[in-house]
Design an enzyme around this catalytic site. Structure first.
Site, PDB file in Angstrom:
ATOM      1  N   GLN A 389       0.831  -1.202   0.000  1.00  0.00           N
ATOM      2  CA  GLN A 389       0.000   0.000   0.000  1.00  0.00           C
ATOM      3  C   GLN A 389       0.867   1.256   0.000  1.00  0.00           C
ATOM      4  O   GLN A 389       1.671   1.459   0.912  1.00  0.00           O
ATOM      5  CB  GLN A 389      -0.928   0.023   1.208  1.00  0.00           C
ATOM      6  N   GLN A 411       0.008  -0.139  -5.802  1.00  0.00           N
ATOM      7  CA  GLN A 411      -1.131  -0.558  -4.983  1.00  0.00           C
ATOM      8  C   GLN A 411      -1.725   0.646  -4.250  1.00  0.00           C
ATOM      9  O   GLN A 411      -1.012   1.445  -3.652  1.00  0.00           O
ATOM     10  CB  GLN A 411      -0.704  -1.615  -3.970  1.00  0.00           C
ATOM     11  N   ASP A 412      -3.075   0.753  -4.308  1.00  0.00           N
ATOM     12  CA  ASP A 412      -3.798   1.806  -3.577  1.00  0.00           C
ATOM     13  C   ASP A 412      -3.420   3.212  -4.044  1.00  0.00           C
ATOM     14  O   ASP A 412      -3.169   4.099  -3.229  1.00  0.00           O
ATOM     15  CB  ASP A 412      -3.549   1.687  -2.073  1.00  0.00           C
ATOM     16  N   ASP A 433      -6.081  -2.822  -6.257  1.00  0.00           N
ATOM     17  CA  ASP A 433      -7.055  -1.933  -5.585  1.00  0.00           C
ATOM     18  C   ASP A 433      -6.706  -0.462  -5.800  1.00  0.00           C
ATOM     19  O   ASP A 433      -6.748   0.334  -4.860  1.00  0.00           O
ATOM     20  CB  ASP A 433      -7.096  -2.228  -4.075  1.00  0.00           C
ATOM     21  N   ARG A 501     -12.939  -5.761  -6.615  1.00  0.00           N
ATOM     22  CA  ARG A 501     -13.234  -6.797  -5.627  1.00  0.00           C
ATOM     23  C   ARG A 501     -13.795  -6.118  -4.379  1.00  0.00           C
ATOM     24  O   ARG A 501     -13.528  -4.941  -4.113  1.00  0.00           O
ATOM     25  CB  ARG A 501     -11.996  -7.619  -5.293  1.00  0.00           C
TER      26      ARG A 501
END
Length: 595
Positions: A389, A411-412, A433, A501
Site C-alpha cells: 500500500q 497498490q492503492d 485496488d 473486488r
C-alpha cells in the site's frame, strides 16, 4: 462533566500507579479494561431495565416504530428509552434522530479520551506503526465529531433551509462518512499480530459507535425518503433539481462533448492568489507553505498556482482550509511526488502522509462553499509495487473536484476515503485496488489504466468499502476508458486484471458507458476472500463497449447485475449520485450530470 464522564475519568485516573516498565501485555489489559468500561457504561444506559419504560405511551410508540427501520433496533430503542427524561422528548422521528445523534456524540468523545490516554501514558510501549495508527484514530474521531455536530445543525434546519433532496443527501453524506471513519480507525491495525492486539483493545468502542451511527443513518434515510415520497405524491411529480450540464461560463451542454473537442479552462482565465515556484520566482517555494498561508474557513475561492517543477513534499489541506484550488502548469510538468508506504512503516490511511502525496481532508463540517479543486497537476507515489500500500492521493473532502490530473502509483493509488467527489478528464494508473475507499465518487471521462504488478499479483481496478447498506457511497466510472499501460500490454495475459473486488460487505461499484479493453478478464470481477460479500455487494455494468465489455462470461454472484434500465442507471450519474447539480457548476470544470 456528565456522570458518565465523571465515572470514566475516576477509573482512568487509577491507572496512574502503573509504571512504564510494565510489559506490553499489562498495557493491553489495562487499556482494554478502560475502553471496555466505556462500552459497558454505554451498554448500561442502553440496556438496563428497558422493559420498565416500554409502556404504550405515544412517545414509546414513536420510538419503537422509528427504531424498527434500523439495523440494530434493540440498541436504538434501549439507548434512548433508559436515559432519564429522554423519552419525554420523543415527539417525532426527527426528535428520535436528534437524541440518537447526541448519544452517539457522547460515545465518540469517550473513544477519543481513551486513545489520548493510551498515547499519553504508554507511548514507550507502542511501535511506530501503532502510534501512527492511533493518531489516525484521533484524526478520524475528531472528524466524526465535526460530522455529528454538523448533522445536528442540519437537522435543526430540516426541512426548511434547503431542498428536500439536497438536505437528504447532505445528512446521509455526513453520517455515511462518520461510519467510514470508525472502520478507518480499526483498519490501521491490520498489518501484523502486534497491531491486531491494539485493534482488539479499541474494537468494542469503535464498533459501538459505528452501530450508533448506522442507526442514525437508517433513521435519517427513513425520514427523508418518506418526506420526499409525500411531497411527490402531493405535487404529482418527481422531486428533482432543475439543473443542466455546464462548463465554466454556465453554457448548457446539449450532449456530452468528447475530450478532444474541449478547449476549456485555460490557465489565463483563472486569477491566482499566490504562485508557488521551486526556483523562488513566486510567492512560495513549496506548495505546503502556500497552503499554510491560505485563509481559514473561507467561503471565497483561493487559487494557488503551482508552476512547473517536481515538488517532493507533503501537502496537507486540512479541514480548516476550505475552497482552495490547486492550479498547475500542466499534468506533465507540475508534479508532487514521494514514496511513503506500508512496508516502511506507514498505515494505509497515512501512507501518503508527511512525505509522499497530497493529503486533502476538507470535511463538510467546515466547508462553506464549493470545496477543494485541483487542475493540471500530477500526484505520484514512487514506492513501487513491492512496497504494497502506497497511496498517491487521499481525499476526504466533501464537494471536491479534480480536472486533468494524473494519479500515479501501484497498490492503492487513489484513496477516495469519504464524502462526495468528482474526477473528470483525469488519468489513474496502478495495480492492486488502485481506486479504493468509501466516498460517493464519480470518475467521468477519465483514463484508468492497470500497470504491470509484481510477479504473481492480480490487478484490481477498484476496491470499494461500503460497510452499511444505507450509506450513500460507491465508486462510479462513467464515460471513461479502462485499459493497460505500455509496460503491462505485452504481458497482460500473465497478470489477470479485474474491474474490482469487495473490500467491505456492501461494496458498491458501477461501470457504465465506458470503453473497456481486453485487459479486463472475462469474469470481470474477483472475490476478496472466498464468499465474503458476494451476496451483499452491488456491482453493475451499463452500456459499456470494447473487447473487455462483454458480460456473458461475467461472475454469477447474487450481487452482480447487468443494468438494462436507463432509469436505474440514472441513479448513478453525477446529478443524482453526488448531488452534482448543486455544486459542480461552481467548480468551473466540465461535467455531464446525466447519461
Amino acid at each position: 462533566m456528565s456522570k458518565i464522564k465523571q465515572i470514566f475519568a475516576g477509573i482512568s485516573d487509577s491507572g496512574k500507579n502503573i509504571t512504564m516498565s510494565k510489559k506490553k501485555k499489562t498495557l493491553f489489559t489495562v487499556v482494554f479494561a478502560t475502553i471496555f468500561l466505556v462500552a459497558a457504561i454505554i451498554g448500561i444506559v442502553a440496556g438496563v431495565n428497558s422493559h420498565k419504560n416500554s409502556g404504550n405511551s405515544p412517545s414509546h410508540t414513536i420510538l419503537k416504530n422509528s427504531c424498527s427501520s434500523t439495523l440494530y433496533p434493540e440498541l436504538c430503542y434501549s439507548a434512548i428509552a433508559t436515559v432519564p427524561g429522554a423519552t419525554e422528548k420523543v415527539t417525532s422521528l426527527k426528535a428520535v434522530i436528534e437524541i440518537s445523534l447526541n448519544l452517539t456524540t457522547t460515545a465518540v468523545e469517550q473513544n477519543f479520551f481513551a486513545i489520548k490516554k493510551l498515547l499519553a501514558k504508554r507511548s514507550k510501549d507502542l511501535t511506530k506503526r501503532e502510534k501512527g495508527a492511533l493518531h489516525d484514530c484521533l484524526e478520524t474521531i475528531d472528524e466524526t465529531l465535526d460530522e455529528l455536530h454538523k448533522a445536528l445543525e442540519d437537522l435543526h434546519e430540516y426541512p426548511n433551509k434547503k431542498s428536500l433532496n439536497q438536505h437528504a443527501d447532505d445528512l446521509k453524506t455526513l453520517i455515511s462518512s462518520a461510519i467510514t471513519n470508525q472502520e478507518t480507525c480499526l483498519d490501521g491495525f491490520s498489518h501484523d499480530e502486534a497491531d491486531k492486539k491494539v485493534r482488539k483493545v479499541l474494537e468494542k468502542g469503535e464498533v459501538h459507535v459505528e452501530k450508533m451511527c448506522s442507526n442514525a443513518l437508517a433513521l435519517i434515510k427513513n425520514m427523508t425518503d418518506t418526506d420526499i415520497a409525500n411531497y411527490e405524491m402531493k405535487m404529482g411529480r418527481k422531486l428533482k433539481e432543475e439543473v443542466n450540464d455546464h462548463h465554466e461560463d454556465g453554457v448548457k451542454w446539449p450532449e456530452w462533448m468528447p475530450a478532444g473537442d474541449r478547449r476549456l479552462l485555460q490557465a489565463t482565465n483563472v486569477n491566482a492568489d499566490v504562485v508557488v515556484a521551486a526556483d523562488g520566482s513566486g510567492n512560495f517555494k513549496t506548495v505546503a507553505a502556500a497552503v499554510a498561508a491560505a485563509p481559514e474557513k473561507s467561503s471565497k475561492r483561493y487559487v494557488i498556482r503551482i508552476k512547473a517543477g517536481v515538488y517532493r513534499e507533503t501537502v496537507d489541506v486540512s479541514k480548516k482550509k476550505t475552497n482552495i484550488m490547486f492550479l498547475g502548469d500542466g499534468r506533465t510538468t507540475t508534479i508532487i511526488t514521494g514514496s511513503k508506504n506500508v512496508v516502511d512503516g506507514s498505515t494505509t490511511f497515512n501512507s501518503c502522509h508527511r512525505s509522499s502525496c497530497v493529503f486533502v481532508f476538507l470535511l463538510v463540517a467546515v466547508v462553506v462553499g464549493e470545496g477543494f479543486l485541483a487542475r493540471d497537476i500530477t500526484i505520484q507515489n514512487t514506492a513501487g509495487p513491492s512496497k504494497h500500500q502506497a497511496v498517491a492521493l487521499r481525499v476526504g473532502a466533501d464537494l471536491a473536484a479534480f480536472y486533468r490530473c494524473d494519479f500515479l502509483a501501484y497498490q492503492d493509488t487513489l484513496y477516495v476515503h469519504s464524502n462526495r467527489q468528482f474526477f473528470v478528464g483525469c488519468f489513474v494508473a496502478g495495480t492492486v485496488d488502485f481506486i479504493f475507499g468509501n466516498s460517493a465518487v464519480v470518475l467521468q471521462d477519465c483514463d484508468i489504466h492497470a500497470r504491470r504488478p509484481n510477479s504473481g499479483q492480480k490487478n484490481m481496478v477498484t476496491a470499494q468499502g461500503r460497510t452499511d447498506p444505507n450509506q450513500n457511497t460507491g465508486i462510479v466510472i462513467q464515460k471513461s476508458r479502462i485499459g493497460a499501460t505500455k509496460d503491462l500490454q505485452p504481458v497482460q495475459n500473465s497478470f489477470p486484471t479485474y474491474l474490482g473486488r469487495p473490500w467491505k460487505e456492501y461494496s458498491r461499484t458501477v461501470v457504465m458507458q465506458t470503453a473497456i479493453s481486453d485487459v479486463i478478464n472475462p469474469a470481470g470481477w474477483h472475490e476478496w476472500d472466498g464468499n465474503f460479500a458476494l451476496n451483499t455487494l452491488f456491482y453493475g455494468e451499463y452500456q459499456n463497449s470494447g473487447a473487455g465489455a462483454a458480460t456473458s462470461g461475467r461472475v454469477k454472484w447474487k450481487g452482480f447485475k447487468v443494468i438494462t434500465s436507463s432509469t436505474e442507471a440514472q441513479t448513478f450519474t453525477p446529478g443524482n449520485f453526488i448531488a452534482g447539480g448543486s455544486w459542480l457548476s461552481s467548480s468551473g470544470f466540465p461535467f455531464s450530470l446525466g447519461l
